[in-house]
Design a protein around this motif. Sequence first.
Motif, PDB file in Angstrom:
ATOM      1  N   LEU A 115       7.762  16.013   5.798  1.00  0.00           N
ATOM      2  CA  LEU A 115       8.027  14.628   6.165  1.00  0.00           C
ATOM      3  C   LEU A 115       6.820  13.770   5.798  1.00  0.00           C
ATOM      4  CD1 LEU A 115       9.569  15.243   9.696  1.00  0.00           C
ATOM      5  CD2 LEU A 115      10.797  14.855   7.548  1.00  0.00           C
ATOM      6  N   ARG A 116       7.097  12.564   5.364  1.00  0.00           N
ATOM      7  CA  ARG A 116       6.040  11.636   5.011  1.00  0.00           C
ATOM      8  C   ARG A 116       6.271  10.318   5.741  1.00  0.00           C
ATOM      9  NH1 ARG A 116       5.114  12.329  -1.539  1.00  0.00           N
ATOM     10  NH2 ARG A 116       4.527  14.542  -1.500  1.00  0.00           N
ATOM     11  N   PRO A 117       5.841  10.243   6.986  1.00  0.00           N
ATOM     12  CA  PRO A 117       6.061   9.011   7.734  1.00  0.00           C
ATOM     13  C   PRO A 117       5.226   7.864   7.180  1.00  0.00           C
ATOM     14  CG  PRO A 117       4.643  10.488   8.959  1.00  0.00           C
ATOM     15  CD  PRO A 117       5.123  11.261   7.766  1.00  0.00           C
ATOM     16  N   ALA A 118       5.782   6.666   7.232  1.00  0.00           N
ATOM     17  CA  ALA A 118       5.041   5.490   6.781  1.00  0.00           C
ATOM     18  C   ALA A 118       3.940   5.181   7.796  1.00  0.00           C
ATOM     19  CB  ALA A 118       5.978   4.294   6.642  1.00  0.00           C
ATOM     20  N   ILE A 119       2.706   5.140   7.309  1.00  0.00           N
ATOM     21  CA  ILE A 119       1.557   4.886   8.173  1.00  0.00           C
ATOM     22  C   ILE A 119       1.232   3.406   8.111  1.00  0.00           C
ATOM     23  CG2 ILE A 119      -0.836   5.474   8.674  1.00  0.00           C
ATOM     24  CD1 ILE A 119      -0.401   8.092   7.212  1.00  0.00           C
ATOM     25  N   LYS A 120       1.469   2.706   9.201  1.00  0.00           N
ATOM     26  CA  LYS A 120       1.181   1.284   9.282  1.00  0.00           C
ATOM     27  C   LYS A 120       0.109   1.049  10.337  1.00  0.00           C
ATOM     28  CE  LYS A 120       5.909  -0.029   8.024  1.00  0.00           C
ATOM     29  NZ  LYS A 120       7.126  -0.782   8.438  1.00  0.00           N
ATOM     30  N   PRO A 121      -0.905   0.247  10.001  1.00  0.00           N
ATOM     31  CA  PRO A 121      -1.927  -0.044  11.006  1.00  0.00           C
ATOM     32  C   PRO A 121      -1.336  -0.870  12.151  1.00  0.00           C
ATOM     33  CG  PRO A 121      -2.245  -1.388   9.037  1.00  0.00           C
ATOM     34  CD  PRO A 121      -1.168  -0.400   8.708  1.00  0.00           C
ATOM     35  N   LEU A 122      -1.358  -0.328  13.346  1.00  0.00           N
ATOM     36  CA  LEU A 122      -0.798  -1.002  14.504  1.00  0.00           C
ATOM     37  C   LEU A 122      -1.798  -1.997  15.074  1.00  0.00           C
ATOM     38  CD1 LEU A 122       0.727   2.140  16.268  1.00  0.00           C
ATOM     39  CD2 LEU A 122       1.863   0.572  14.680  1.00  0.00           C
ATOM     40  N   LEU A 123      -1.280  -3.042  15.700  1.00  0.00           N
ATOM     41  CA  LEU A 123      -2.145  -4.057  16.298  1.00  0.00           C
ATOM     42  C   LEU A 123      -3.022  -3.455  17.382  1.00  0.00           C
ATOM     43  CD1 LEU A 123      -3.042  -6.972  16.589  1.00  0.00           C
ATOM     44  CD2 LEU A 123      -1.108  -7.348  18.141  1.00  0.00           C
ATOM     45  N   VAL A 124      -2.446  -2.568  18.203  1.00  0.00           N
ATOM     46  CA  VAL A 124      -3.225  -1.954  19.271  1.00  0.00           C
ATOM     47  C   VAL A 124      -4.302  -1.038  18.703  1.00  0.00           C
ATOM     48  CG1 VAL A 124      -1.650   0.023  19.535  1.00  0.00           C
ATOM     49  CG2 VAL A 124      -3.058  -0.720  21.473  1.00  0.00           C
ATOM     50  N   SER A 125      -4.034  -0.435  17.543  1.00  0.00           N
ATOM     51  CA  SER A 125      -5.038   0.421  16.905  1.00  0.00           C
ATOM     52  C   SER A 125      -6.194  -0.417  16.349  1.00  0.00           C
ATOM     53  CB  SER A 125      -4.390   1.239  15.787  1.00  0.00           C
ATOM     54  OG  SER A 125      -5.348   2.066  15.157  1.00  0.00           O
ATOM     55  N   ILE A 179      -5.908   5.171  24.757  1.00  0.00           N
ATOM     56  CA  ILE A 179      -4.699   5.843  25.253  1.00  0.00           C
ATOM     57  C   ILE A 179      -3.445   5.178  24.682  1.00  0.00           C
ATOM     58  CG2 ILE A 179      -3.339   6.358  27.305  1.00  0.00           C
ATOM     59  CD1 ILE A 179      -5.982   6.601  28.844  1.00  0.00           C
ATOM     60  N   ALA A 180      -3.429   3.841  24.683  1.00  0.00           N
ATOM     61  CA  ALA A 180      -2.249   3.111  24.207  1.00  0.00           C
ATOM     62  C   ALA A 180      -2.014   3.339  22.715  1.00  0.00           C
ATOM     63  CB  ALA A 180      -2.410   1.621  24.494  1.00  0.00           C
ATOM     64  N   SER A 181      -3.075   3.300  21.921  1.00  0.00           N
ATOM     65  CA  SER A 181      -2.895   3.482  20.482  1.00  0.00           C
ATOM     66  C   SER A 181      -2.504   4.916  20.154  1.00  0.00           C
ATOM     67  CB  SER A 181      -4.181   3.108  19.735  1.00  0.00           C
ATOM     68  OG  SER A 181      -5.269   3.930  20.146  1.00  0.00           O
ATOM     69  N   GLY A 182      -3.084   5.887  20.863  1.00  0.00           N
ATOM     70  CA  GLY A 182      -2.684   7.274  20.645  1.00  0.00           C
ATOM     71  C   GLY A 182      -1.228   7.498  20.986  1.00  0.00           C
ATOM     72  N   ALA A 183      -0.778   6.920  22.108  1.00  0.00           N
ATOM     73  CA  ALA A 183       0.628   7.053  22.498  1.00  0.00           C
ATOM     74  C   ALA A 183       1.544   6.375  21.490  1.00  0.00           C
ATOM     75  CB  ALA A 183       0.829   6.453  23.883  1.00  0.00           C
ATOM     76  N   ALA A 184       1.107   5.240  20.939  1.00  0.00           N
ATOM     77  CA  ALA A 184       1.937   4.529  19.963  1.00  0.00           C
ATOM     78  C   ALA A 184       2.122   5.356  18.690  1.00  0.00           C
ATOM     79  CB  ALA A 184       1.296   3.184  19.630  1.00  0.00           C
ATOM     80  N   TYR A 185       1.056   6.014  18.228  1.00  0.00           N
ATOM     81  CA  TYR A 185       1.167   6.850  17.037  1.00  0.00           C
ATOM     82  C   TYR A 185       2.045   8.072  17.303  1.00  0.00           C
ATOM     83  CZ  TYR A 185      -2.170   4.364  14.087  1.00  0.00           C
ATOM     84  OH  TYR A 185      -2.790   3.428  13.301  1.00  0.00           O
ATOM     85  N   VAL A 186       1.914   8.652  18.477  1.00  0.00           N
ATOM     86  CA  VAL A 186       2.759   9.812  18.826  1.00  0.00           C
ATOM     87  C   VAL A 186       4.219   9.402  18.870  1.00  0.00           C
ATOM     88  CG1 VAL A 186       3.323  11.453  20.655  1.00  0.00           C
ATOM     89  CG2 VAL A 186       0.938  11.063  20.026  1.00  0.00           C
ATOM     90  N   ARG A 187       4.502   8.236  19.459  1.00  0.00           N
ATOM     91  CA  ARG A 187       5.877   7.743  19.521  1.00  0.00           C
ATOM     92  C   ARG A 187       6.440   7.497  18.123  1.00  0.00           C
ATOM     93  NH1 ARG A 187       4.949   4.049  22.760  1.00  0.00           N
ATOM     94  NH2 ARG A 187       4.732   2.279  21.335  1.00  0.00           N
ATOM     95  N   GLY A 188       5.607   6.913  17.254  1.00  0.00           N
ATOM     96  CA  GLY A 188       6.047   6.663  15.887  1.00  0.00           C
ATOM     97  C   GLY A 188       6.316   7.954  15.131  1.00  0.00           C
ATOM     98  N   ALA A 189       5.468   8.975  15.346  1.00  0.00           N
ATOM     99  CA  ALA A 189       5.669  10.259  14.681  1.00  0.00           C
ATOM    100  C   ALA A 189       6.932  10.937  15.195  1.00  0.00           C
ATOM    101  CB  ALA A 189       4.460  11.162  14.894  1.00  0.00           C
ATOM    102  N   CYS A 240     -11.882  -1.173  28.668  1.00  0.00           N
ATOM    103  CA  CYS A 240     -11.021  -1.666  27.583  1.00  0.00           C
ATOM    104  C   CYS A 240     -10.812  -0.599  26.515  1.00  0.00           C
ATOM    105  CB  CYS A 240     -11.633  -2.917  26.965  1.00  0.00           C
ATOM    106  SG  CYS A 240     -11.642  -4.365  28.049  1.00  0.00           S
ATOM    107  N   VAL A 241     -11.891   0.110  26.149  1.00  0.00           N
ATOM    108  CA  VAL A 241     -11.779   1.164  25.135  1.00  0.00           C
ATOM    109  C   VAL A 241     -10.890   2.298  25.643  1.00  0.00           C
ATOM    110  CG1 VAL A 241     -13.059   2.976  23.921  1.00  0.00           C
ATOM    111  CG2 VAL A 241     -13.934   0.636  23.961  1.00  0.00           C
ATOM    112  N   THR A 242     -11.027   2.642  26.909  1.00  0.00           N
ATOM    113  CA  THR A 242     -10.194   3.705  27.479  1.00  0.00           C
ATOM    114  C   THR A 242      -8.716   3.335  27.402  1.00  0.00           C
ATOM    115  OG1 THR A 242     -11.961   4.339  29.018  1.00  0.00           O
ATOM    116  CG2 THR A 242      -9.719   5.062  29.546  1.00  0.00           C
ATOM    117  N   GLY A 243      -8.382   2.110  27.821  1.00  0.00           N
ATOM    118  CA  GLY A 243      -6.992   1.682  27.810  1.00  0.00           C
ATOM    119  C   GLY A 243      -6.398   1.608  26.422  1.00  0.00           C
ATOM    120  N   THR A 244      -7.132   1.010  25.460  1.00  0.00           N
ATOM    121  CA  THR A 244      -6.586   0.876  24.104  1.00  0.00           C
ATOM    122  C   THR A 244      -6.563   2.210  23.365  1.00  0.00           C
ATOM    123  OG1 THR A 244      -8.798   0.215  23.319  1.00  0.00           O
ATOM    124  CG2 THR A 244      -7.241  -1.540  23.887  1.00  0.00           C
TER     125      THR A 244
END
Length: 208
Positions: free
Chosen positions: A142-152, A192-202, A186-190
């Motif tokens: 699989l080759r998922p499209a990698i898009k830079p997320l705003l939260v990332s 966790i949020a960005s990691g979860a967003a990438y996992v959800r996208g995958a 702030c770093v802790t929250g973002t």
Amino acid sequence: MPEGPDPAPSTRAGTVRPEPDSQPAPAGESALFTLPNIITLARLFAVPAVVWLVIQHRLDIAFLVFVGAGISDALDGWLARIRNARSFIGAVLDPVADKALLVSVYVTLAIVGVLPDWLAILVVFRDVLIVGGLLLLALMGLRPAIKPLLVSKLNTALQIALAGAALFLAGFGLDGGPLLPSLIGCVTGTTIASGAAYVRGAARSLPA
């Protein structure tokens, strides 16, 4: 009597056989040693220097090197645009150099007690999770499209701000008051949020 075949170009009058070392450089080599890529490589080679400086408690000099690396990051991108020197090698080296420097700073700052160790573990775990997930999807074909997320992007900006502030305050013996605790939150929250967003996208790219 019919004429023989034309003599080789190298035997004709006025023609000089090219020397072996006059051949053009391979495409990969010429693409590597462009000015933007040299700057990126210098930033990558600065990583062990920053690690050594932090471990030796020379956080003031480490801060200056960190700022210089940030300037070089903007400079190599600008040069690549105006000189039309974009390359695949540069596109790979640039994020690797940035991530290597940032992760190294977090780990070493945790070792010397400037940042909490759990935060360094969280930052490293997020990156390992993302890279490992992409490799796993690639092994599955699989080759998922990698898009830079705003939260990332926000997470990266906050990580850089926290690393720079920690180096500056600790290196020059200053009290930042609530600055560091606020940035850590702030770093802790973002992170966790960005990691979860990438996992959800995958997960969405997996076959049903």
